[in-house]
Scaffold this active site. Structure first.
Site, mmCIF file in Angstrom:
data_model
loop_
_atom_site.group_PDB
_atom_site.id
_atom_site.type_symbol
_atom_site.label_atom_id
_atom_site.label_comp_id
_atom_site.label_asym_id
_atom_site.label_seq_id
_atom_site.Cartn_x
_atom_site.Cartn_y
_atom_site.Cartn_z
ATOM 1 N N ARG A 167 44.735 43.525 22.863
ATOM 2 C CA ARG A 167 45.911 42.568 23.153
ATOM 3 C C ARG A 167 45.200 41.018 23.302
ATOM 4 N NH1 ARG A 167 47.276 46.357 21.581
ATOM 5 N NH2 ARG A 167 48.498 47.794 22.482
ATOM 6 N N CYS A 219 54.740 46.346 28.176
ATOM 7 C CA CYS A 219 53.985 46.717 29.052
ATOM 8 C C CYS A 219 53.685 45.886 29.932
ATOM 9 C CB CYS A 219 52.858 47.605 28.514
ATOM 10 S SG CYS A 219 52.988 49.283 27.515
ATOM 11 N N GLU A 289 49.139 42.557 31.212
ATOM 12 C CA GLU A 289 49.434 42.393 29.721
ATOM 13 C C GLU A 289 50.457 41.336 29.528
ATOM 14 O OE1 GLU A 289 50.847 45.110 26.077
ATOM 15 O OE2 GLU A 289 49.375 45.861 27.335
#
Length: 293
Positions: A167, A219, A289
């Site tokens: 990410r 998420c 995240e």
């Protein structure tokens, strides 16, 4: 066309979680020629800039934000540019919506992106976050990225000058913040019906396991090494926990859902509660995240 400026843009109208107060100003870039004007704009402004795509991974605060939003507008494309061995190189502008790119690839019979079915962001945002799901990360497909910075202007970076982590994307030896302008991806030829079936299968899996039609920001927490944040939150009793009009999804515990009229303060309190419970029960620190503004 001159740089498009909007005063007091509301983050709740620019994020999939539908949360957030006003920023000070938003600058929308439509063409490469606008980037010089963007540089002058950022020089004039004393506000920190923040590049926003489709807002699909943002949790913005309820109060006014001292930010200058920068957004790349939607653009034509994608386009096939060349063949490299068995790969088909496809160029996509940063402002393109990822679902549109997947639809185009399916009709053209280009495979590789199917695992990203259901991700609602822009191409630029997907690259900046190295978005991925079901074993596919966009960084795995990138051959080169064209980025822009006020000091360096526009420049193409080959894959070996880019770092793609979980990410996270960063260009090598490019200090300071940059904006993703376009990207080239290596896809492979396939049968359009097979690509469509693969996309359908991924969507059905997601629909069964994730709140794909709800107001979410994807998420909330990153998966710890060799673990699942959703499983940890579920076992910690967070699935379905509600505060005001915000809740952890009762479908997947790693998704915050705006039930309508939610507040960022409640979302942040739920995140803190989830982290605390997981730490207490498993000794694991969950890292966000979602980007919190």
């Amino acid at each position: 066309m001159p740089l498009e400026l909007t005063a007091n843009p509301l983050l709740c109208e620019r994020t999939t979680l539908r949360l957030g107060g006003p920023a000070v100003v938003e600058a929308v870039v439509r063409e490469a020629s606008d980037l010089d004007e963007l540089s002058a704009f950022l020089t004039r402004e004393t506000l920190p800039p923040f590049v926003i795509g489709a807002g699909s991974n943002l949790l913005a605060g309820d109060d006014p934000l001292e930010l200058a939003l920068v957004r790349v507008a939607d653009c034509p494309g994608p386009e096939r540019v060349e063949r490299d061995g068995s790969a088909i190189i496809v160029r996509c502008g940063a402002g393109l919506r990822l679902p549109g790119v997947l639809g185009w690839a399916q009709k053209a019979g280009f495979s590789g992106l199917e695992g990203m079915t259901g991700i609602p962001g822009t191409v630029g945002g997907a690259v900046a976050m190295n978005a991925g799901s079901y074993g596919v990360e966009i960084g795995d497909l990138v051959t080169r990225v064209r980025i822009w910075s006020p000091s360096g202007g526009l420049a193409w970076l080959d894959r070996n000058r880019c770092i793609f982590d979980y990410r996270h994307f960063s260009p090598v030896q490019m200090p300071g913040k940059c904006l993703v302008w376009e990207v080239e991806l290596a896809l492979r030829e396939s049968d359009p019906k097979a690509v469509r079936q693969s996309m359908h299968d991924v969507y059905e899996k997601k629909k069964a396991a994730q709140p794909v039609t709800a107001r979410t920001a994807g998420c909330v927490f990153k998966n710890p090494p060799e673990e699942s944040a959703g499983r940890l939150l579920d076992q910690a009793g967070m699935k379905g926990v509600r505060l005001g009009h915000m809740a952890f999804s009762d479908v997947h515990a790693n998704f915050l859902v705006n039930l309508g009229g939610g507040k960022a303060a409640d979302a942040l309190e739920l995140m803190a509660m989830g982290r605390e419970r997981v730490m207490d029960q498993f000794g694991i620190t969950l890292e966000p995240e979602v980007i919190v503004l």
